[in-house]
Design a protein around this motif. Structure first.
Motif, mmCIF file in Angstrom:
data_model
loop_
_atom_site.group_PDB
_atom_site.id
_atom_site.type_symbol
_atom_site.label_atom_id
_atom_site.label_comp_id
_atom_site.label_asym_id
_atom_site.label_seq_id
_atom_site.Cartn_x
_atom_site.Cartn_y
_atom_site.Cartn_z
ATOM 1 N N LYS A 1 33.398 44.811 21.238
ATOM 2 C CA LYS A 1 32.548 43.800 20.614
ATOM 3 C C LYS A 1 32.496 42.511 21.434
ATOM 4 N N ALA A 2 33.464 42.336 22.303
ATOM 5 C CA ALA A 2 33.441 41.128 23.128
ATOM 6 C C ALA A 2 34.177 41.374 24.435
ATOM 7 N N MET A 3 33.926 40.487 25.365
ATOM 8 C CA MET A 3 34.647 40.601 26.624
ATOM 9 C C MET A 3 35.059 39.209 27.075
ATOM 10 N N GLU A 4 36.305 39.117 27.490
ATOM 11 C CA GLU A 4 36.785 37.829 27.972
ATOM 12 C C GLU A 4 36.563 37.780 29.480
ATOM 13 N N CYS A 5 35.927 36.684 29.938
ATOM 14 C CA CYS A 5 35.628 36.565 31.368
ATOM 15 C C CYS A 5 36.317 35.334 31.938
ATOM 16 N N VAL A 6 36.391 35.315 33.251
ATOM 17 C CA VAL A 6 36.915 34.142 33.930
ATOM 18 C C VAL A 6 35.943 33.789 35.050
ATOM 19 N N ARG A 7 35.762 32.490 35.288
ATOM 20 C CA ARG A 7 34.910 32.058 36.401
ATOM 21 C C ARG A 7 35.693 32.147 37.715
ATOM 22 N N MET A 8 34.949 32.395 38.779
ATOM 23 C CA MET A 8 35.579 32.556 40.098
ATOM 24 C C MET A 8 35.027 31.503 41.061
ATOM 25 N N ARG A 9 35.805 31.263 42.129
ATOM 26 C CA ARG A 9 35.227 30.501 43.243
ATOM 27 C C ARG A 9 35.493 31.297 44.508
ATOM 28 N N LEU A 10 34.732 31.016 45.561
ATOM 29 C CA LEU A 10 34.894 31.804 46.775
ATOM 30 C C LEU A 10 35.941 31.156 47.676
ATOM 31 N N GLY A 11 36.945 31.948 48.054
ATOM 32 C CA GLY A 11 38.012 31.445 48.919
ATOM 33 C C GLY A 11 37.817 31.896 50.357
ATOM 34 N N GLU A 12 38.922 32.220 51.010
ATOM 35 C CA GLU A 12 38.892 32.640 52.424
ATOM 36 C C GLU A 12 38.211 34.005 52.558
ATOM 37 N N PRO A 13 37.593 34.280 53.717
ATOM 38 C CA PRO A 13 37.004 35.611 53.931
ATOM 39 C C PRO A 13 38.082 36.699 53.921
ATOM 40 N N ASP A 14 37.750 37.881 53.362
ATOM 41 C CA ASP A 14 38.696 39.003 53.358
ATOM 42 C C ASP A 14 38.414 39.933 54.524
ATOM 43 N N ASP A 15 39.007 41.121 54.523
ATOM 44 C CA ASP A 15 38.861 42.079 55.638
ATOM 45 C C ASP A 15 37.398 42.408 55.904
ATOM 46 N N SER A 16 36.591 42.463 54.838
ATOM 47 C CA SER A 16 35.191 42.841 55.022
ATOM 48 C C SER A 16 34.356 41.652 55.514
ATOM 49 N N GLY A 17 34.996 40.501 55.671
ATOM 50 C CA GLY A 17 34.278 39.331 56.174
ATOM 51 C C GLY A 17 33.614 38.527 55.077
ATOM 52 N N ARG A 18 33.623 39.074 53.844
ATOM 53 C CA ARG A 18 33.025 38.332 52.748
ATOM 54 C C ARG A 18 34.089 37.430 52.135
ATOM 55 N N ARG A 19 33.647 36.289 51.609
ATOM 56 C CA ARG A 19 34.629 35.373 51.037
ATOM 57 C C ARG A 19 35.211 35.942 49.752
ATOM 58 N N ARG A 20 36.508 35.881 49.683
ATOM 59 C CA ARG A 20 37.239 36.496 48.583
ATOM 60 C C ARG A 20 37.094 35.651 47.311
ATOM 61 N N PRO A 21 36.725 36.287 46.188
ATOM 62 C CA PRO A 21 36.634 35.509 44.951
ATOM 63 C C PRO A 21 38.015 35.242 44.357
ATOM 64 N N VAL A 22 38.245 34.015 43.950
ATOM 65 C CA VAL A 22 39.532 33.634 43.357
ATOM 66 C C VAL A 22 39.263 33.083 41.952
ATOM 67 N N PRO A 23 40.032 33.545 40.963
ATOM 68 C CA PRO A 23 39.800 33.058 39.602
ATOM 69 C C PRO A 23 40.102 31.569 39.464
ATOM 70 N N ILE A 24 39.293 30.871 38.673
ATOM 71 C CA ILE A 24 39.533 29.457 38.392
ATOM 72 C C ILE A 24 40.367 29.370 37.122
ATOM 73 N N GLU A 25 41.546 28.852 37.281
ATOM 74 C CA GLU A 25 42.494 28.750 36.159
ATOM 75 C C GLU A 25 41.862 28.021 34.966
ATOM 76 N N GLY A 26 42.055 28.583 33.788
ATOM 77 C CA GLY A 26 41.616 27.881 32.584
ATOM 78 C C GLY A 26 40.120 27.946 32.299
ATOM 79 N N SER A 27 39.383 28.758 33.081
ATOM 80 C CA SER A 27 37.930 28.790 32.883
ATOM 81 C C SER A 27 37.510 29.945 31.970
ATOM 82 N N ASN A 28 38.471 30.578 31.318
ATOM 83 C CA ASN A 28 38.176 31.765 30.506
ATOM 84 C C ASN A 28 37.192 31.461 29.385
ATOM 85 N N PHE A 29 36.325 32.453 29.122
ATOM 86 C CA PHE A 29 35.398 32.309 28.012
ATOM 87 C C PHE A 29 35.031 33.690 27.476
#
Ligand code: FAD
Ligand code: FAD
Ligand code: SF4
Ligand code: SF4
Ligand code: FES
Lengths: 274, 473
Positions: B354-382
């Motif tokens: 009936k619901a899903m809890e999500c968290v907002r992300m920000r883009l951090g350092e690039p990972d192995d694939s060269g894309r910037r790794r998403p990192v969760p933003i603390e306390g942004s849950n909704f």
């Protein structure tokens, strides 16, 4: 196209079909299943293989008419065809010499359980069989089980034949040394048996039949939780350790389509009458 | 000579209007008319170097087929494409042309590139409507080849080898051929009658197609090798991946694979006429950012959902889906929640989500694939209300063949290991497509099939020479 070579009514709405499926029969082992589709608009339904005769090139399945597709299958006659039949699917059941094996079957699933019981007997086990159903008229494969098992017990929910309910199992387990239990039937029955044998530490295998679509590990519809891990019943099963299965999750997942299924059934029955 | 003026804009693809198409499963893009095709073909500069050809994984002779269109020799244009690509009606529709052939097109430097894909689609459709020629086959060699899987990879190998005179049998587990083209990509993007026509064409060439045959269970690869001189495995991607977060097995949470198989292969949108049900849902969340996510979201919309959102953990720029399909999805009213990831799912008393809890992300350092790794933003849950969730976060290779084939080398993630030509660790066994590379594209699976077919042919002919030598001694 796969031909129905023989059809036998086992109980009201329960039929045993023998299909011509040469290649499948040569590869089938107890515990495996097929997926069949009756016609172009048909749903893919899984049915557990109840016997295989590679000499004749046939497999047998028992089908209980509970909804649209299984009722439609029940109306087919000897000489009719189904469009698709895929199998054998799933891993074969583990058949070895364990000592005394208790085979508990309920409803239509007694037929495929008999296939396993036969193999256990051939592997040199002492096989105790239990055939259960809601009521006397729904008991199937009594004769076959009688001939296969060293001992046979009968139980009905309403007590119209044999033991009333499954309570007698408690005593049976206390009085008899049982090395392995195999249960195949309604989820509530498999759950009850597993709860009981857990207390006595008897290894118990259950045959899980969650909702499936492809039956070959592509869709994840059949996922079940066993020992906290998500497994796919169609490739990892059907046989699982009953003491580790999350039966409540399985029960809930089996009900996902109940409203749609009712609708489909009503529509198809109307079509049948018109 | 004065340079001919080239229009900067491509002839637009006629489409069903967004409002209308969001309710039906008919094809979104209607296709060029003859006039439109001729006008678009005029925009090609017929470059001598033809950079476009290098952008195509199977090197279709693009300038020549476009020239044939200009001369209204549509049938010949189709034959020209088919020299390299046996499924042009499919590739013209689903290839990521913007990253492949069209990315390299010279016209692209001054305006929109030549619409190679749309032209390819045009000639393929023209040919299908006007009946196609069956190409000449080489004399029979008496060699037998088994192919596992009737996806783009398997169908390509089959077509190539039968033309060379070998006897070919395809074993397909499902009741219909086509692989992802049949069970995954929806009708509104690739009508099933096109896939059926392509498969029929291959059968007309003389290929035996055995459906309802799951290799590994019905026959093992070792058993096939006893009946056939060579085997090609094109079994594609298999089990869906889940995220491993709480509540994922609640009712109403689908893998994209299950959702799409129900809708496309089993035609659930036509329920109850077609027997397979599906839960349409009102508030649908699709987790992922690839083609699979777009297709799932657009199917959900067509099944009557009120609100469909795509939840993706990176930003729009990183989305792996084709740009055209992202735009189509947006036009149809699908919402995007970028930089967002689910944490857990919450069910009701009947274990329905009936619901899903999500968290907002920000883009951090690039990972192995060269894309910037998403990192969760603390306390942004909704929390988000949902009644259907579709997980489109990837798939792993189908394990059945690996489990039942001794001596077949596989990678850590379960893919089959091959050399450039598709040769596996077992003599006479070749593989290609998604089962080797992981999820990729239709055209790259076909390219792999083509290379493998060439290698299998050489292998069979060498075997023949050896056998003949032995007989002479
Ligand atoms: C691996 C496997 C093996 C099976 N073997 C047999 C067999 O040997 N004999 C037999 O009669 N049936 C067997 N079943 C169950 C059978 O496939 C279902 O009864 C059938 O799919 C229902 O289709 P329907 O359209 O007739 O009914 P629906 O209208 O789809 O369903 C009617 C009722 O059946 C229940 N149901 C639906 N799917 C399943 C399921 N997978 N398992 C249990 N209940 C279900 C529904 O909850 C509903 O109450 C097996 C199922 C699986 C997954
Ligand atoms: C929803 C979706 C959308 C996509 N959209 C695009 C797109 O727009 N453009 C693009 O280029 N690519 C797209 N792709 C990716 C593309 O479809 C695949 O890369 C491509 O189909 C791979 O081809 P294949 O032949 O390797 O495997 P598949 O297409 O997966 O075919 C494999 C076949 O083998 C069968 N099989 C598996 N195991 C066995 C067995 N043991 N025995 C017998 N048969 C077996 C399967 O049933 C299947 O039919 C998409 C993929 C998906 C899932
Ligand atoms: S096959 Fe794909 S990449 Fe090659 S020319 Fe055609 S559309 Fe372009
Ligand atoms: S690069 Fe573009 S303009 Fe040049 S031949 Fe290819 S399609 Fe035509
Ligand atoms: S039924 Fe699809 S994965 Fe098991």
């Amino acid at each position: 196209m796969y031909k129905i070579l023989a059809k036998r009514e086992l109980a009201p709405h329960i039929n045993l079909f023998e299909f011509s499926a040469g290649e499948v029969s040569a590869k089938t082992k107890p515990g495996q299943f097929v997926i069949l589709r009756i016609d172009e608009d048909g749903e893919r339904i899984p049915l557990t293989i109840a016997d295989a005769d590679p000499g004749k090139g046939t497999i047998a399945v028992a089908c209980h008419g509970v909804g649209k597709t299984t009722t439609q299958l029940g109306r087919l006659k000897e000489g009719d065809f189904v469009l698709d039949l895929l199998g054998p699917l799933g891993k074969p059941a583990r058949i070895e010499k364990f000592g005394t094996v208790l085979c508990v079957g309920g409803g239509v699933m007694v037929a495929p359980l008999h296939f396993q019981a036969k193999a256990f007997r051939e592997a040199g086990n002492n096989v105790i069989g239990i055939v259960g159903a809601t009521t006397r008229d729904h008991l199937i494969f009594l004769e076959e089980m009688e001939n296969t098992c060293n001992h046979l017990l009968v139980a009905t929910d309403d007590g119209t034949k044999g033991h009333k309910g499954m309570d007698f199992l408690k005593d049976l387990i206390k009085e008899t040394k049982i090395d392995r239990v195999v249960a195949e039937g309604p989820v509530v029955m498999m759950k009850a048996v597993s709860d009981l044998t857990r207390q006595h530490g008897i290894p118990t295998m259950v045959n899980l039949i969650p909702i499936m679509v492809d039956g070959m590990g592509m869709c994840g519809a059949c996922r079940v939780t066993v020992d906290g891990k998500t497994l796919f019943a169609c490739v990892d099963g059907l046989e699982f350790d009953g003491h580790q299965v999350d039966f409540d999750e399985l029960l809930a997942r089996l009900k996902v389509y109940t409203p749609q299924e009712k609708l489909a059934y009503v529509f198809s029955e109307q079509g049948e009458r018109n | 000579m004065p340079k001919p003026k080239i229009r900067k804009e491509a002839v637009p693809m006629p489409k069903q209007p967004p409002k209308e198409r969001a309710d039906n499963f008919r094809e979104v893009a209607i296709g060029y008319s003859e006039e439109q095709a001729l006008a678009e073909a005029e925009r090609c500069l017929q470059c001598r170097e033809a950079p476009c050809v290098k952008g195509c994984p199977v090197e279709v002779d693009i300038p020549t087929f476009i020239k044939l269109i200009r001369e209204r020799r549509f049938g010949e244009a189709a034959m020209k494409i088919k020299e390299k690509n046996s499924l042009p009606a499919v590739c013209g529709r689903v290839c990521p042309q913007e990253e492949q052939c069209q990315a390299k097109c010279t016209v692209g430097r001054i305006g929109e590139p030549t619409s190679i894909g749309r032209l390819e689609r045009f000639v393929a459709d023209w040919e299908r409507q006007h009946g196609c020629e069956i190409p000449q086959k080489c004399p029979t060699t008496g060699k037998k080849v088994a192919i596992v899987g009737a996806g783009p990879a398997g169908l390509t190998v089959a077509a190539d080898l039968i033309k060379l005179g070998h006897e070919v049998t395809i074993f397909e587990a499902l009741h219909k051929p086509g692989g992802v083209l049949t069970y995954g990509i929806p009708e509104f993007r690739l009508p099933k009658k096109i896939v059926e026509a392509e498969a029929e064409y291959i059968e007309k060439l003389g290929v035996t197609l055995k459906t309802n045959a799951l290799i590994g269970r019905l026959y093992t690869i070792a058993e096939l090798l006893r009946q056939f001189d060579a085997v090609f495995i094109g079994s594609g991607a298999g089990p869906p991946t889940f995220m491993g977060i709480p509540g994922e097995n609640l009712c109403g949470i689908y893998s994209a694979n299950e959702y799409l198989i129900r809708v496309n292969l089993m035609r659930s949108y036509d329920f109850p006429k077609a027997g397979t049900p599906i839960c349409g849902g009102e508030e649908v969340a699709v987790v992922g950012g690839g083609n699979v996510a777009m297709d799932s979201a657009r199917c959900a919309l067509r099944l009557g959902a009120k609100d469909v959102k795509i939840v993706y953990r990176r930003s729009r720029e990183e989305m792996p889906a084709r740009i055209e399909e992202i735009e189509n999805a947006e036009e149809e009213g699908i919402r995007f929640e970028f930089l967002t990831s689910p944490k857990r799912f919450i069910g009701n008393e009947r274990r329905r989500v009936k619901a899903m809890e999500c968290v907002r992300m920000r883009l951090g350092e690039p990972d192995d694939s060269g894309r910037r790794r998403p990192v969760p933003i603390e306390g942004s849950n909704f929390m988000v209300d949902v009644d259907i969730v579709i997980m489109a976060v990837g798939r792993t290779p189908n394990p059945i063949i690996k489990q039942t084939t001794e001596g077949l080398e596989t990678t850590k993630w379960g893919g089959i290991v091959t050399d450039e030509d598709g040769k596996t660790s077992i003599e006479g066994v070749y593989a290609g497509g998604d089962i080797v590379t992981g999820e990729s594209t239709v055209i790259s699976a076909m390219g792999a099939g083509r290379r493998a077919a060439r290698a299998i042919h050489e292998f069979l002919m060498k075997k023949e020479t050896c056998a003949r030598k032995k007989r002479n001694v």
